[in-house]
Design an enzyme around this catalytic site. Structure first.
Site, PDB file in Angstrom:
ATOM      1  N   LYS A  11       0.819  -1.219   0.000  1.00 24.99           N
ATOM      2  CA  LYS A  11       0.000   0.000   0.000  1.00 24.99           C
ATOM      3  C   LYS A  11       0.862   1.283   0.000  1.00 24.99           C
ATOM      4  O   LYS A  11       2.062   1.244   0.259  1.00 24.99           O
ATOM      5  CB  LYS A  11      -0.921  -0.026   1.228  1.00 24.99           C
ATOM      6  CG  LYS A  11      -1.974  -1.141   1.170  1.00 24.99           C
ATOM      7  CD  LYS A  11      -2.924  -1.069   2.369  1.00 24.99           C
ATOM      8  CE  LYS A  11      -3.995  -2.149   2.301  1.00 24.99           C
ATOM      9  NZ  LYS A  11      -4.930  -2.080   3.457  1.00 24.99           N
ATOM     10  N   TYR A  51     -12.331  -1.591  -3.302  1.00 21.72           N
ATOM     11  CA  TYR A  51     -12.774  -1.758  -1.910  1.00 21.72           C
ATOM     12  C   TYR A  51     -14.291  -1.564  -1.765  1.00 21.72           C
ATOM     13  O   TYR A  51     -14.762  -1.233  -0.673  1.00 21.72           O
ATOM     14  CB  TYR A  51     -12.022  -0.788  -0.995  1.00 21.72           C
ATOM     15  CG  TYR A  51     -10.689  -1.322  -0.486  1.00 21.72           C
ATOM     16  CD1 TYR A  51     -10.609  -2.504   0.256  1.00 21.72           C
ATOM     17  CD2 TYR A  51      -9.499  -0.635  -0.726  1.00 21.72           C
ATOM     18  CE1 TYR A  51      -9.403  -2.986   0.735  1.00 21.72           C
ATOM     19  CE2 TYR A  51      -8.276  -1.120  -0.232  1.00 21.72           C
ATOM     20  CZ  TYR A  51      -8.246  -2.303   0.495  1.00 21.72           C
ATOM     21  OH  TYR A  51      -7.044  -2.793   0.978  1.00 21.72           O
ATOM     22  N   PHE A  59     -15.066   4.362   7.261  1.00 19.64           N
ATOM     23  CA  PHE A  59     -13.701   4.688   6.827  1.00 19.64           C
ATOM     24  C   PHE A  59     -13.518   4.596   5.312  1.00 19.64           C
ATOM     25  O   PHE A  59     -12.403   4.773   4.815  1.00 19.64           O
ATOM     26  CB  PHE A  59     -12.692   3.784   7.540  1.00 19.64           C
ATOM     27  CG  PHE A  59     -12.930   2.298   7.337  1.00 19.64           C
ATOM     28  CD1 PHE A  59     -12.529   1.663   6.175  1.00 19.64           C
ATOM     29  CD2 PHE A  59     -13.551   1.529   8.321  1.00 19.64           C
ATOM     30  CE1 PHE A  59     -12.737   0.302   5.979  1.00 19.64           C
ATOM     31  CE2 PHE A  59     -13.761   0.162   8.147  1.00 19.64           C
ATOM     32  CZ  PHE A  59     -13.353  -0.446   6.963  1.00 19.64           C
ATOM     33  N   ARG A  87      -1.976 -14.113   4.767  1.00 17.57           N
ATOM     34  CA  ARG A  87      -2.677 -13.407   5.852  1.00 17.57           C
ATOM     35  C   ARG A  87      -1.888 -13.520   7.166  1.00 17.57           C
ATOM     36  O   ARG A  87      -1.868 -12.600   7.966  1.00 17.57           O
ATOM     37  CB  ARG A  87      -4.100 -13.972   6.038  1.00 17.57           C
ATOM     38  CG  ARG A  87      -5.014 -13.862   4.823  1.00 17.57           C
ATOM     39  CD  ARG A  87      -5.552 -12.483   4.553  1.00 17.57           C
ATOM     40  NE  ARG A  87      -6.335 -11.956   5.647  1.00 17.57           N
ATOM     41  CZ  ARG A  87      -7.025 -10.807   5.577  1.00 17.57           C
ATOM     42  NH1 ARG A  87      -7.034 -10.087   4.461  1.00 17.57           N
ATOM     43  NH2 ARG A  87      -7.681 -10.362   6.613  1.00 17.57           N
ATOM     44  N   THR A  93      -5.233  -6.666  11.012  1.00 15.96           N
ATOM     45  CA  THR A  93      -5.520  -5.386  10.347  1.00 15.96           C
ATOM     46  C   THR A  93      -4.950  -4.210  11.139  1.00 15.96           C
ATOM     47  O   THR A  93      -4.336  -3.306  10.577  1.00 15.96           O
ATOM     48  CB  THR A  93      -7.056  -5.220  10.210  1.00 15.96           C
ATOM     49  OG1 THR A  93      -7.586  -6.396   9.603  1.00 15.96           O
ATOM     50  CG2 THR A  93      -7.397  -4.006   9.362  1.00 15.96           C
ATOM     51  N   ARG A 104       2.650  -6.141   9.299  1.00 14.02           N
ATOM     52  CA  ARG A 104       1.944  -5.007   9.899  1.00 14.02           C
ATOM     53  C   ARG A 104       2.538  -4.624  11.260  1.00 14.02           C
ATOM     54  O   ARG A 104       2.604  -3.450  11.593  1.00 14.02           O
ATOM     55  CB  ARG A 104       0.446  -5.310   9.973  1.00 14.02           C
ATOM     56  CG  ARG A 104      -0.218  -5.147   8.594  1.00 14.02           C
ATOM     57  CD  ARG A 104      -1.601  -5.710   8.554  1.00 14.02           C
ATOM     58  NE  ARG A 104      -2.355  -5.300   7.377  1.00 14.02           N
ATOM     59  CZ  ARG A 104      -3.501  -5.861   6.988  1.00 14.02           C
ATOM     60  NH1 ARG A 104      -4.009  -6.866   7.692  1.00 14.02           N
ATOM     61  NH2 ARG A 104      -4.130  -5.432   5.913  1.00 14.02           N
ATOM     62  N   ASN A 114      -1.930   0.480   6.716  1.00  9.94           N
ATOM     63  CA  ASN A 114      -1.366  -0.745   7.284  1.00  9.94           C
ATOM     64  C   ASN A 114      -0.553  -1.569   6.297  1.00  9.94           C
ATOM     65  O   ASN A 114      -0.473  -2.785   6.407  1.00  9.94           O
ATOM     66  CB  ASN A 114      -2.472  -1.559   7.960  1.00  9.94           C
ATOM     67  CG  ASN A 114      -3.572  -1.941   6.997  1.00  9.94           C
ATOM     68  OD1 ASN A 114      -3.498  -1.625   5.815  1.00  9.94           O
ATOM     69  ND2 ASN A 114      -4.585  -2.640   7.481  1.00  9.94           N
ATOM     70  N   HIS A 117      -2.272  -5.324   1.596  1.00 16.91           N
ATOM     71  CA  HIS A 117      -3.579  -5.971   1.435  1.00 16.91           C
ATOM     72  C   HIS A 117      -3.326  -7.411   1.019  1.00 16.91           C
ATOM     73  O   HIS A 117      -2.395  -7.671   0.255  1.00 16.91           O
ATOM     74  CB  HIS A 117      -4.404  -5.290   0.333  1.00 16.91           C
ATOM     75  CG  HIS A 117      -5.487  -6.192  -0.211  1.00 16.91           C
ATOM     76  ND1 HIS A 117      -6.676  -6.368   0.438  1.00 16.91           N
ATOM     77  CD2 HIS A 117      -5.521  -7.017  -1.289  1.00 16.91           C
ATOM     78  CE1 HIS A 117      -7.413  -7.257  -0.242  1.00 16.91           C
ATOM     79  NE2 HIS A 117      -6.732  -7.656  -1.292  1.00 16.91           N
ATOM     80  N   GLU A 128      -9.659 -10.755  -7.670  1.00 21.67           N
ATOM     81  CA  GLU A 128      -8.686  -9.658  -7.565  1.00 21.67           C
ATOM     82  C   GLU A 128      -7.518  -9.866  -8.532  1.00 21.67           C
ATOM     83  O   GLU A 128      -7.055  -8.907  -9.158  1.00 21.67           O
ATOM     84  CB  GLU A 128      -8.208  -9.538  -6.113  1.00 21.67           C
ATOM     85  CG  GLU A 128      -9.328  -9.044  -5.199  1.00 21.67           C
ATOM     86  CD  GLU A 128      -9.005  -9.101  -3.708  1.00 21.67           C
ATOM     87  OE1 GLU A 128      -9.880  -8.732  -2.914  1.00 21.67           O
ATOM     88  OE2 GLU A 128      -7.886  -9.509  -3.334  1.00 21.67           O
TER      89      GLU A 128
HETATM   90  P1  RTP Z   1      -7.154  -5.753   3.457  1.00 20.15           P
HETATM   91  O1  RTP Z   1      -8.537  -6.042   2.875  1.00 20.15           O
HETATM   92  O2  RTP Z   1      -6.601  -4.424   3.004  1.00 20.15           O
HETATM   93  O3  RTP Z   1      -6.224  -6.892   3.198  1.00 20.15           O
HETATM   94  O4  RTP Z   1      -7.242  -5.646   5.044  1.00 20.15           O
HETATM   95  P2  RTP Z   1      -8.014  -6.587   6.067  1.00 20.15           P
HETATM   96  O5  RTP Z   1      -8.687  -7.699   5.328  1.00 20.15           O
HETATM   97  O6  RTP Z   1      -7.055  -6.946   7.147  1.00 20.15           O
HETATM   98  O7  RTP Z   1      -9.074  -5.577   6.673  1.00 20.15           O
HETATM   99  P3  RTP Z   1     -10.533  -5.159   6.120  1.00 20.15           P
HETATM  100  O8  RTP Z   1     -11.486  -5.273   7.245  1.00 20.15           O
HETATM  101  O9  RTP Z   1     -10.828  -5.882   4.844  1.00 20.15           O
HETATM  102  O10 RTP Z   1     -10.329  -3.609   5.831  1.00 20.15           O
HETATM  103  C1  RTP Z   1      -9.798  -3.156   4.618  1.00 20.15           C
HETATM  104  C2  RTP Z   1      -8.862  -2.016   4.873  1.00 20.15           C
HETATM  105  O11 RTP Z   1      -9.600  -0.862   5.292  1.00 20.15           O
HETATM  106  C3  RTP Z   1      -8.804  -0.083   6.164  1.00 20.15           C
HETATM  107  N1  RTP Z   1      -9.462   0.046   7.458  1.00 20.15           N
HETATM  108  N2  RTP Z   1      -9.495   1.180   8.123  1.00 20.15           N
HETATM  109  N3  RTP Z   1     -10.007   3.190  10.074  1.00 20.15           N
HETATM  110  C4  RTP Z   1     -10.433   1.940  10.296  1.00 20.15           C
HETATM  111  O12 RTP Z   1     -11.010   1.618  11.290  1.00 20.15           O
HETATM  112  C5  RTP Z   1     -10.181   0.951   9.265  1.00 20.15           C
HETATM  113  N4  RTP Z   1     -10.555  -0.321   9.296  1.00 20.15           N
HETATM  114  C6  RTP Z   1     -10.102  -0.887   8.163  1.00 20.15           C
HETATM  115  C7  RTP Z   1      -7.460  -0.800   6.322  1.00 20.15           C
HETATM  116  O13 RTP Z   1      -6.547  -0.283   5.344  1.00 20.15           O
HETATM  117  C8  RTP Z   1      -7.851  -2.228   6.012  1.00 20.15           C
HETATM  118  O14 RTP Z   1      -6.730  -2.982   5.650  1.00 20.15           O
HETATM  119 MG    MG Z   2      -9.937  -7.373   3.622  1.00 18.60          MG
END
Ligand code: RTP
Ligand code: MG
Length: 140
Positions: A11, A51, A59, A87, A93, A104, A114, A117, A128
Site C-alpha cells: 500500500k 474496496y 472509513f 494473511r 488489520t 503489519r 497498514n 492488502h 482480484e
Molecule cells: P485488506 O482487505 O486491506 O487486506 O485488510 P483486512 O482484510 O485486514 O481488513 P478489512 O477489514 O478488509 O479492511 C480493509 C482495509 O480498510 C482499512 N481500514 N481502516 N479506520 C479503520 O477503522 C479501518 N478499518 C479498516 C485498512 O486499510 C484495512 O486494511
Molecule cells: Mg480485507
C-alpha cells in the site's frame, strides 16, 4: 495442501517509505513466490471499485483517498496454502494487534495505513488477480 495463488498489494504508506524490498523479503522467507508484480497509481474511482465491499463503512472515503494517494505494488503470490499463509505473514488489520514479526507489526503506521492488502478467500483471490493481471503476466 495445494499450490495456491493469492493477490497482494503493497500500500501507499509502504511504497512512500521505500519498503517494497523489505516486505517482499517477508513473503519470500515465508515460502511465497512472487509470480507477478507491477507498480501502478490507482485513481479514486479504481480504489473505490476495489474496496466496494466496504462502501457503507465509515472509513471508506478515507480508505479510497489513501489508496489513491501514492503508487501501490500489485502482486500475485504463489505457494502451498498461499491465501492463509499470506494473511499470517501480514498480521492483524490493526498493527497494535499484529503478532511480532508480521509485516503489519513491523511496518504499518495505523489501522488504516497498514502497509499491505491480501485476499481473504479463494473467490476474492481469483477475482482480484483477474482485475489487475492478464494470464500472460502470471509467470509461475
Ligand atoms: P485488506 O482487505 O486491506 O487486506 O485488510 P483486512 O482484510 O485486514 O481488513 P478489512 O477489514 O478488509 O479492511 C480493509 C482495509 O480498510 C482499512 N481500514 N481502516 N479506520 C479503520 O477503522 C479501518 N478499518 C479498516 C485498512 O486499510 C484495512 O486494511
Ligand atoms: Mg480485507
Amino acid at each position: 495442501m495445494a499450490l495456491e495463488r493469492t493477490f497482494s498489494i503493497i500500500k501507499p504508506d509502504a511504497t512512500r517509505r521505500n519498503l517494497t524490498g523489505k516486505i517482499n523479503a517477508k513473503f519470500e522467507d515465508a515460502g511465497l513466490r512472487i509470480v507477478a508484480q507491477k507498480r501502478i497509481h490507482l485513481t479514486m474511482a479504481q480504489a473505490g471499485e476495489f474496496y466496494k465491499v466496504h462502501a457503507e463503512r465509515p472509513f471508506y472515503g478515507e480508505l479510497c483517498e489513501f489508496m489513491a494517494s501514492a503508487p501501490i505494488v500489485c502482486q500475485v503470490l504463489e505457494g502451498e496454502g498461499a491465501i492463509a499463509k499470506n494473511r499470517e505473514v501480514m498480521g492483524a488489520t490493526n498493527p497494535a494487534d499484529a503478532d511480532a514479526g508480521t509485516i503489519r507489526a513491523e511496518f504499518a503506521e495505523s489501522v488504516g495505513e497498514n502497509s499491505v492488502h491480501g485476499s481473504d478467500a479463494p473467490e476474492t483471490a481469483a477475482e482480484e488477480i483477474a482485475y489487475f493481471f492478464s494470464g500472460l503476466e502470471l509467470v509461475g
